[in-house]
Enzyme design. Structure first.
Site, short mmCIF file in Angstrom:
data_model
loop_
_atom_site.label_atom_id
_atom_site.label_comp_id
_atom_site.label_asym_id
_atom_site.label_seq_id
_atom_site.Cartn_x
_atom_site.Cartn_y
_atom_site.Cartn_z
N ALA A 129 50.12 51.12 99.78
CA ALA A 129 50.28 51.61 100.78
C ALA A 129 49.51 51.12 102.10
O ALA A 129 49.34 50.66 103.44
CB ALA A 129 50.80 53.31 101.28
N SER A 130 47.98 51.15 101.93
CA SER A 130 47.15 50.82 102.99
C SER A 130 46.84 49.34 103.37
O SER A 130 46.11 49.25 104.29
CB SER A 130 45.81 51.80 102.69
OG SER A 130 45.65 51.07 101.75
N THR A 136 53.30 40.69 93.48
CA THR A 136 51.22 40.54 93.17
C THR A 136 51.39 39.45 91.89
O THR A 136 52.53 38.90 91.47
CB THR A 136 51.37 41.88 92.18
OG1 THR A 136 51.19 42.58 92.75
CG2 THR A 136 50.19 41.20 91.32
N GLY A 157 57.03 34.47 92.90
CA GLY A 157 55.40 34.05 94.27
C GLY A 157 55.35 34.70 95.75
O GLY A 157 54.74 34.45 95.50
N MET A 178 58.30 36.09 98.24
CA MET A 178 60.18 36.71 98.68
C MET A 178 60.68 35.76 99.33
O MET A 178 62.06 36.88 99.99
CB MET A 178 60.25 38.01 99.10
CG MET A 178 58.84 38.55 97.53
SD MET A 178 60.05 39.42 96.76
CE MET A 178 58.79 39.92 95.56
N HIS A 202 46.07 29.70 102.74
CA HIS A 202 46.15 31.40 103.11
C HIS A 202 44.49 32.14 103.59
O HIS A 202 43.45 30.96 103.88
CB HIS A 202 46.42 32.38 101.71
CG HIS A 202 47.41 32.17 101.09
ND1 HIS A 202 47.85 30.70 100.03
CD2 HIS A 202 48.65 32.58 101.48
CE1 HIS A 202 49.35 30.71 100.09
NE2 HIS A 202 50.02 31.98 100.94
N LYS A 215 42.19 36.09 100.30
CA LYS A 215 42.92 35.94 99.40
C LYS A 215 41.52 36.38 98.35
O LYS A 215 41.28 34.81 98.36
CB LYS A 215 43.96 34.59 99.14
CG LYS A 215 45.02 34.66 98.33
CD LYS A 215 46.43 33.44 99.55
CE LYS A 215 47.45 33.92 97.78
NZ LYS A 215 47.78 34.93 96.94
#
Length: 269
Positions: A12-13, A102, A126, A128, A158, A162
């Site tokens: 969540a964070s 993930t 990979g 969405m 990216h 990452k």
């Protein structure tokens, strides 16, 4: 409102976790009923809305995922491989749809996900976003149409934070190219060239990764032949596209039988 599907967001964070929670809250199509963080996080015990710097929303961040999953119809999970496989087993116990964004999953992780999918719906991709999934389909079609005189390279970029490379999206695109060619990506894949590499192996599929700044995500699939080149490209400028796609997958999964699905299934592509 109580008849809307309840969603739990893990991690969540994090940046994606917060984007996911905001997307669910703003959607009008689902309820945020839980937010999960790792034990020891300073978010645990706080109201999720307040922790994000806004008004309280009545959802307390917890480090007990099973208790959270038990009151939900879906779990949206963009965390890390080891956490994801544990969440998959718990989501299966709760019979909650598990949407997985993930990346960096290894074969051993995928085996555990396959077990969990006997008991619950898993939607894993990979990437969405609608645009990337359309790019994936186009990549396969172009690879089917062109012979080995056309070299295939996947280039991705990216942000500096990452931790895995190539990205899950790059691998998804590589798999699509391999399917189009009728080859096994594990055999055709070449990642990150350096030094004296010799001529390019015929039929290989190359991967290159760039890391820097705050790049959300850029992917190019290059088909290069003598005298001409085709480049298929997708550029993400806002992480909200991934959150919207994940929510769409969570809602789509409500009426499905246990098993493993991907965004191609969700989008009907």
């Amino acid at each position: 409102m109580s008849d809307l599907p309840g969603i739990v967001v893990t991690g969540a964070s994090g940046r994606m976790g917060q984007m996911l929670m905001k997307t669910v809250l703003a959607s009008g199509r689902a309820r945020l009923v839980g937010a999960v963080e790792r034990p020891g996080s300073d978010w645990v015990g706080r109201d999720a809305g307040a922790a994000m710097g806004g008004a309280a929303i009545g959802v307390t961040v917890t480090d007990d995922p099973l208790a959270a999953f038990a009151q939900a119809q879906a779990v949206i999970d963009f965390t890390a491989p080891e956490a994801t496989v544990q969440f998959a087993e718990l989501a299966a116990q709760a019979r909650a749809v598990h949407v997985i964004g993930t990346t960096g999953l290894e074969p051993a992780h995928l085996e555990r996900l396959a077990w969990a999918a006997h008991h619950a719906v898993i939607v894993r991709a990979g990437n969405m976003s609608l645009g990337v999934n359309l790019l994936t389909r186009l990549t396969q079609k172009v690879a089917e149409a062109l012979d080995e005189d056309w070299d295939i390279e996947v280039v991705e970029a990216h942000h500096r934070m990452k931790v895995d490379a190539p990205s899950g999206t790059a691998l998804m695109l590589g798999e699509a190219a391999a399917r189009g060619r009728g080859v096994d990506l594990a055999q055709a894949r070449v990642s990150g060239r350096d030094g004296i590499t010799g001529p390019r192996a015929p039929g290989s599929i190359g991967f290159s990764a760039i890391r820097g700044g705050d790049i959300v995500g850029e992917h190019d699939v290059i088909f290069a032949a003598a005298g001409e080149r085709i480049t298929l490209r997708h550029v993400a400028t806002d992480r909200a596209i991934f959150a919207r796609g994940a929510l769409k997958a969570a809602l789509w999964g409500q009426d499905r039988r246990p098993g493993q699905y991907d965004m191609m299934d969700v989008l009907g592509l």
